[in-house]
Write a protein that holds these residues in place. Structure first.
Motif, PDB file in Angstrom:
ATOM      1  N   TYR A 181       1.634   0.422 -10.707  1.00 14.85           N
ATOM      2  CA  TYR A 181       0.875   0.171  -9.474  1.00 14.85           C
ATOM      3  C   TYR A 181       0.087   1.418  -9.074  1.00 14.85           C
ATOM      4  O   TYR A 181       0.440   2.106  -8.114  1.00 14.85           O
ATOM      5  CB  TYR A 181       1.818  -0.242  -8.337  1.00 14.85           C
ATOM      6  CG  TYR A 181       2.568  -1.518  -8.630  1.00 14.85           C
ATOM      7  CD1 TYR A 181       1.933  -2.752  -8.496  1.00 14.85           C
ATOM      8  CD2 TYR A 181       3.897  -1.492  -9.052  1.00 14.85           C
ATOM      9  CE1 TYR A 181       2.607  -3.928  -8.788  1.00 14.85           C
ATOM     10  CE2 TYR A 181       4.573  -2.671  -9.342  1.00 14.85           C
ATOM     11  CZ  TYR A 181       3.918  -3.884  -9.200  1.00 14.85           C
ATOM     12  OH  TYR A 181       4.575  -5.050  -9.487  1.00 14.85           O
ATOM     13  N   GLU A 236      -2.529   1.801  -7.469  1.00 15.06           N
ATOM     14  CA  GLU A 236      -3.156   1.749  -6.153  1.00 15.06           C
ATOM     15  C   GLU A 236      -2.172   2.004  -5.007  1.00 15.06           C
ATOM     16  O   GLU A 236      -2.574   2.191  -3.861  1.00 15.06           O
ATOM     17  CB  GLU A 236      -3.864   0.396  -5.956  1.00 15.06           C
ATOM     18  CG  GLU A 236      -2.932  -0.822  -5.747  1.00 15.06           C
ATOM     19  CD  GLU A 236      -2.213  -1.306  -7.016  1.00 15.06           C
ATOM     20  OE1 GLU A 236      -2.338  -0.636  -8.073  1.00 15.06           O
ATOM     21  OE2 GLU A 236      -1.521  -2.328  -6.943  1.00 15.06           O
ATOM     22  N   LYS A 243       0.823  -1.219   0.000  1.00 13.35           N
ATOM     23  CA  LYS A 243       0.000   0.000   0.000  1.00 13.35           C
ATOM     24  C   LYS A 243       0.852   1.262   0.000  1.00 13.35           C
ATOM     25  O   LYS A 243       0.554   2.228  -0.666  1.00 13.35           O
ATOM     26  CB  LYS A 243      -0.937  -0.002   1.216  1.00 13.35           C
ATOM     27  CG  LYS A 243      -2.118  -0.940   1.012  1.00 13.35           C
ATOM     28  CD  LYS A 243      -2.960  -1.066   2.266  1.00 13.35           C
ATOM     29  CE  LYS A 243      -4.042  -2.118   2.086  1.00 13.35           C
ATOM     30  NZ  LYS A 243      -4.534  -2.611   3.379  1.00 13.35           N
TER      31      LYS A 243
END
Lengths: 146, 146
Positions: free
Chosen positions: B107, B109, B81
Motif C-alpha cells: 500500500y 499510498e 490513508k
C-alpha cells in the motif's frame, strides 16, 4: 439494560475456567476482532500456539444490530486440522454463525470449535465452550479502562 | 537476563501515556500478532476504530532469533490513508522493519505509523511512539497470568 463493569481480574479468572473446560490444543486460534483479541492473545500464550490469526466482521452498529454480518480478512489456514474461534460474547449468535459458515466453506476439511466468555441462551448458536451468562450489558475492561 | 513481571495495571497506565503521545486518529489499527493484540483491542475501543486487522509474522523461535522475518495474513487496507501498527515491544526492530516494508510495498499510498510500549534503543528502527525502555526481560501479564 443494566450495565456491569467487567474488570481484568474477573477476565483472568474466567479465562482460567475456560481453559479447564477446553482442555485440548489446536493448530490455530482465530479471534473475532475486536472482541476476541485479548482472549486469543492469552490463550495463544497459554497453549503456546503462535498461529493466532484474526478475522473481521461488520455487523453491529453500536448497540443497533444490522441484518447481515459481513466476514472479511479470512486468514490462511492451509494445513490446519482443528481450529478454535474465540470471541468475548455470543449475544444473538449471528456473528459466530456467519464466521463459522465462511470458515467452514473455505476450509471444509478443518474442524472448527468456538469458545467465549459470555453466552446468552437466547442466541441462535451455542459455542462449544463458554463460561457464564451475562446478567446485563457487559462493559469489558478493554472498553472502559483507557 | 533479569526477568520483570509486567502486570495489567502497569499496562493500563502505560497505554494511557501512549494515547496521550499519539493524540490522533487512524483509518485502521494493525496489531502484530500475538504481541500487539491486547493493545490493539484497547486502542481500537479508545479511538472508536472498528478497523482492527491483525498481521502475522514468524521470526523468533523462543528467545533465539532467526535471520528472516516472514510476514503473512496481510489485511485488506483499501481506502485507508493513515494506519497505526502496534506491538508490545521493539527489541531488535527486525519484525517492525519487515512488517513496515511489506505493508508499504503493498500500500504505497498509505502513511504508516507505529506505536509500542517498550522500545530498546539498540533496535534498528525507532517506532513513531513508545512509552519506555525495558530494564530486563519483560514477562507480560498475558504470558504469565493463566
Amino acid at each position: 439494560m443494566h450495565k456491569i463493569y467487567y474488570p481484568y481480574t474477573e477476565f483472568r479468572s474466567d479465562l482460567k475456567e475456560l481453559v479447564q473446560k477446553i482442555d485440548q490444543k489446536f493448530d490455530a486460534i482465530i479471534p473475532i476482532a475486536r472482541g476476541g483479541l485479548s482472549i486469543a492473545q492469552m490463550l495463544g500464550e497459554y497453549y503456546n500456539i503462535r498461529e493466532v490469526y484474526a478475522i473481521n466482521t461488520i455487523g453491529y452498529d453500536d448497540t443497533v444490530k444490522r441484518d447481515e454480518v459481513e466476514v472479511f480478512n479470512v486468514p490462511n489456514l492451509q494445513g490446519a486440522k482443528t481450529v478454535l474461534i474465540v470471541d468475548d460474547i455470543v449475544d444473538s449468535g449471528d456473528t459466530l454463525v456467519e464466521v463459522l459458515k465462511v470458515l467452514q466453506n473455505t476450509y471444509p476439511e478443518i474442524r472448527f470449535y468456538s469458545a467465549v466468555i459470555f453466552y446468552k441462551p437466547t442466541a441462535c448458536i451455542e459455542p462449544t465452550w463458554w463460561v457464564k451468562q451475562p446478567k446485563g450489558w457487559i462493559e469489558f475492561f478493554w472498553s472502559e479502562d483507557l
